[in-house]
Design a protein around this motif. Structure first.
Motif, short mmCIF file in Angstrom:
data_model
loop_
_atom_site.label_atom_id
_atom_site.label_comp_id
_atom_site.label_asym_id
_atom_site.label_seq_id
_atom_site.Cartn_x
_atom_site.Cartn_y
_atom_site.Cartn_z
N VAL A 70 0.86 -1.27 -0.10
CA VAL A 70 -0.10 -0.04 0.10
C VAL A 70 0.84 1.29 -0.02
CG1 VAL A 70 -1.91 -1.32 1.19
CG2 VAL A 70 -0.06 0.00 2.58
N GLY A 71 2.29 1.11 -0.14
CA GLY A 71 2.96 2.38 -0.37
C GLY A 71 3.26 2.84 1.26
N LEU A 72 3.29 2.37 2.26
CA LEU A 72 3.67 2.95 3.50
C LEU A 72 4.87 2.33 4.17
CD1 LEU A 72 0.06 3.25 5.23
CD2 LEU A 72 1.36 4.97 4.18
N HIS A 73 5.51 1.69 3.36
CA HIS A 73 6.75 0.99 4.31
C HIS A 73 7.62 2.29 4.64
CE1 HIS A 73 7.41 1.55 -0.09
NE2 HIS A 73 8.81 1.50 0.06
N LYS A 74 7.72 3.45 4.20
CA LYS A 74 8.57 4.21 4.57
C LYS A 74 8.02 5.07 5.67
CE LYS A 74 10.74 5.34 0.04
NZ LYS A 74 11.04 6.46 -1.09
N ARG A 75 6.95 4.69 6.19
CA ARG A 75 6.39 5.49 7.57
C ARG A 75 6.38 4.19 8.55
NH1 ARG A 75 3.59 10.21 6.57
NH2 ARG A 75 3.99 10.35 8.74
N ALA A 76 6.84 3.29 8.35
CA ALA A 76 6.79 2.08 9.21
C ALA A 76 7.07 2.34 10.68
CB ALA A 76 7.60 0.78 8.99
N ALA A 77 7.86 3.23 11.12
CA ALA A 77 8.47 3.70 12.38
C ALA A 77 7.64 4.68 12.98
CB ALA A 77 9.76 3.79 12.56
N ASP A 78 6.66 5.38 12.10
CA ASP A 78 5.87 6.55 12.51
C ASP A 78 4.74 6.20 13.46
OD1 ASP A 78 7.89 8.08 11.28
OD2 ASP A 78 6.37 8.38 9.54
N PRO A 79 4.27 6.86 14.28
CA PRO A 79 3.20 6.72 15.04
C PRO A 79 1.83 6.80 14.21
CG PRO A 79 4.48 8.08 16.32
CD PRO A 79 5.02 8.15 15.04
N ALA A 80 0.91 5.85 14.14
CA ALA A 80 -0.20 5.91 13.28
C ALA A 80 -0.99 7.14 13.37
CB ALA A 80 -1.07 4.87 13.26
N GLY A 81 -0.79 7.70 14.57
CA GLY A 81 -1.80 8.90 14.98
C GLY A 81 -1.26 10.07 13.98
N ILE A 82 0.00 10.14 13.54
CA ILE A 82 0.27 11.51 12.72
C ILE A 82 -0.08 11.30 11.49
CG2 ILE A 82 2.02 11.68 14.69
CD1 ILE A 82 4.17 11.19 12.60
N LEU A 83 -0.34 10.07 10.88
CA LEU A 83 -0.39 10.18 9.23
C LEU A 83 -1.54 10.92 8.98
CD1 LEU A 83 -0.53 6.21 9.00
CD2 LEU A 83 1.45 7.85 8.47
N ALA A 84 -1.49 11.43 7.84
CA ALA A 84 -2.45 12.02 6.91
C ALA A 84 -3.73 11.28 6.66
CB ALA A 84 -2.00 12.83 5.74
N TYR A 85 -4.75 12.01 6.68
CA TYR A 85 -6.19 11.06 6.43
C TYR A 85 -6.09 10.02 5.24
CZ TYR A 85 -10.90 9.47 6.59
OH TYR A 85 -12.05 8.82 6.56
N GLY A 86 -5.30 10.20 4.18
CA GLY A 86 -5.36 9.32 3.08
C GLY A 86 -4.47 8.14 3.56
N GLU A 87 -3.29 8.59 4.24
CA GLU A 87 -2.53 7.51 4.60
C GLU A 87 -3.13 6.60 5.68
OE1 GLU A 87 1.92 9.41 4.32
OE2 GLU A 87 0.75 10.23 5.78
N ARG A 88 -3.82 7.13 6.57
CA ARG A 88 -4.47 6.29 7.73
C ARG A 88 -5.61 5.41 6.98
NH1 ARG A 88 -5.19 11.31 10.49
NH2 ARG A 88 -7.54 11.25 10.18
N LYS A 89 -6.05 5.87 5.91
CA LYS A 89 -7.13 4.96 5.17
C LYS A 89 -6.17 3.84 4.35
CE LYS A 89 -10.98 5.95 3.89
NZ LYS A 89 -12.31 5.60 4.35
N ARG A 90 -4.92 4.13 3.88
CA ARG A 90 -4.11 3.05 3.14
C ARG A 90 -3.70 1.98 4.57
NH1 ARG A 90 0.65 5.33 0.19
NH2 ARG A 90 0.13 7.48 0.84
N LEU A 91 -3.55 2.67 5.57
CA LEU A 91 -3.16 1.81 6.74
C LEU A 91 -4.09 0.68 7.34
CD1 LEU A 91 -1.21 0.78 8.95
CD2 LEU A 91 -1.77 2.54 10.47
N GLU A 92 -5.56 1.37 7.24
CA GLU A 92 -6.64 0.61 7.41
C GLU A 92 -6.67 -0.65 6.53
OE1 GLU A 92 -11.26 1.01 8.61
OE2 GLU A 92 -10.47 2.02 6.74
N LEU A 93 -6.55 -0.36 5.20
CA LEU A 93 -6.38 -1.15 4.14
C LEU A 93 -5.37 -2.29 4.15
CD1 LEU A 93 -7.46 -2.43 1.50
CD2 LEU A 93 -6.01 -0.39 0.02
N ALA A 94 -4.32 -1.88 4.77
CA ALA A 94 -3.13 -2.91 4.97
C ALA A 94 -3.33 -3.57 6.16
CB ALA A 94 -1.71 -1.93 5.32
N MET A 95 -3.83 -3.22 7.11
CA MET A 95 -4.51 -4.18 8.19
C MET A 95 -5.28 -5.41 7.70
SD MET A 95 -4.82 -1.04 11.28
CE MET A 95 -5.21 -2.30 12.45
#
Length: 254
Positions: free
Chosen positions: A138-163
């Motif tokens: 989903v293109g989030l591997h470069k954000r792996a160490a970041d807290p999920a709470g600081i992600l932009a909204y579109g990135e949070r949606k991608r993280l939910e899809l990854a989960m």
């Protein structure tokens, strides 16, 4: 070919209010099927019925030929149905990587108790590597160490899809996957979903208000209005329907 998902004659009411009235649809393997309609048409309730969050009074739900209409949501997840929600559900205090690792642990756990035992120890290197692979999808591997709470909204949606993908579904139910996204995020999400459908041969059922997204993704479209199916067919067939244009699309999509 057996449909990935088939709903037949679904009726759902809340008290005296009939929300779904004899709704039927079928999603073929490896295809994307969109459910559209005005606000209050019953789209989210239909998704809740299909995912096992609530149960219909009448009708049947079959997944890969098996009757799952009486199975609760967590059982349908284990059957192979993954779902995302209108508002992304992630664990903001955990890292992006840990969110996906947790989903992988949940997939492997035989019970809530065994999941708790797994969470009390550090995730294995193999599991973290698998979580990184899912993030790369989903293109989030470069954000792996970041807290999920600081992600932009579109990135949070991608993280939910990854989960959701970490649960190894064979079908995705996506409720308003583009809601709240910027135009750039929507374009990226369309490309991502097309790639997932193509590369993983996954069936996708989605609701979406953005018609440019629907017509870029869907092989088949079902239109709801006041809880009833008023049209179902290819995007071109639905666009050509005078009734659909009157109650929902308008004439700019004709």
């Amino acid at each position: 070919m057996t449909p990935s998902l088939q709903a037949s004659g679904i009726h759902k009411s809340y008290g005296a209010i009939s929300v779904l009235k004899d709704v039927s649809l079928s999603v073929a393997p490896g295809t994307t099927h969109a459910v559209i309609g005005p606000n209050g048409a019953g789209k989210t309730t239909l998704f809740r019925v299909l995912s096992g969050e609530v149960f219909a009074e009448r009708g049947s739900v079959r997944f890969e030929g098996r009757d799952v209409g009486a199975r609760p949501g967590f059982r349908r997840v284990r059957d192979g149905i993954g779902r995302t929600f209108q508002v992304a559900r992630v664990f903001g205090e955990f890292s992006v990587l840990d969110n996906v690792a947790l989903a992988l642990e949940a997939c492997a756990a035989a019970s809530p108790a065994s999941l708790w035992r797994r969470l009390r120890v550090r995730a294995s290197a193999a599991l973290l590597a698998e979580a990184m692979d899912v993030l790369a999808t989903v293109g989030l591997h470069k954000r792996a160490a970041d807290p999920a709470g600081i992600l932009a909204y579109g990135e949070r949606k991608r993280l939910e899809l990854a989960m959701t993908l970490a649960l190894r579904p064979r079908m995705l139910l996506l409720d308003e996957p583009m809601a709240g996204m910027s135009p750039g995020d929507r374009l990226a999400a369309v490309e991502l979903l097309n790639r997932i459908s193509r590369e993983l041969s996954m069936a996708i059922l989605l609701t979406e208000h953005d018609m440019s997204v629907v017509f870029a993704l869907a092989h088949h479209v079902t239109v709801l209005n006041y809880g009833e199916v008023i049209a179902s067919g290819t995007p071109d067939e639905v666009r050509a329907s005078a009734l659909v244009r009157e109650v929902y699309l308008g004439h700019e999509h004709a």
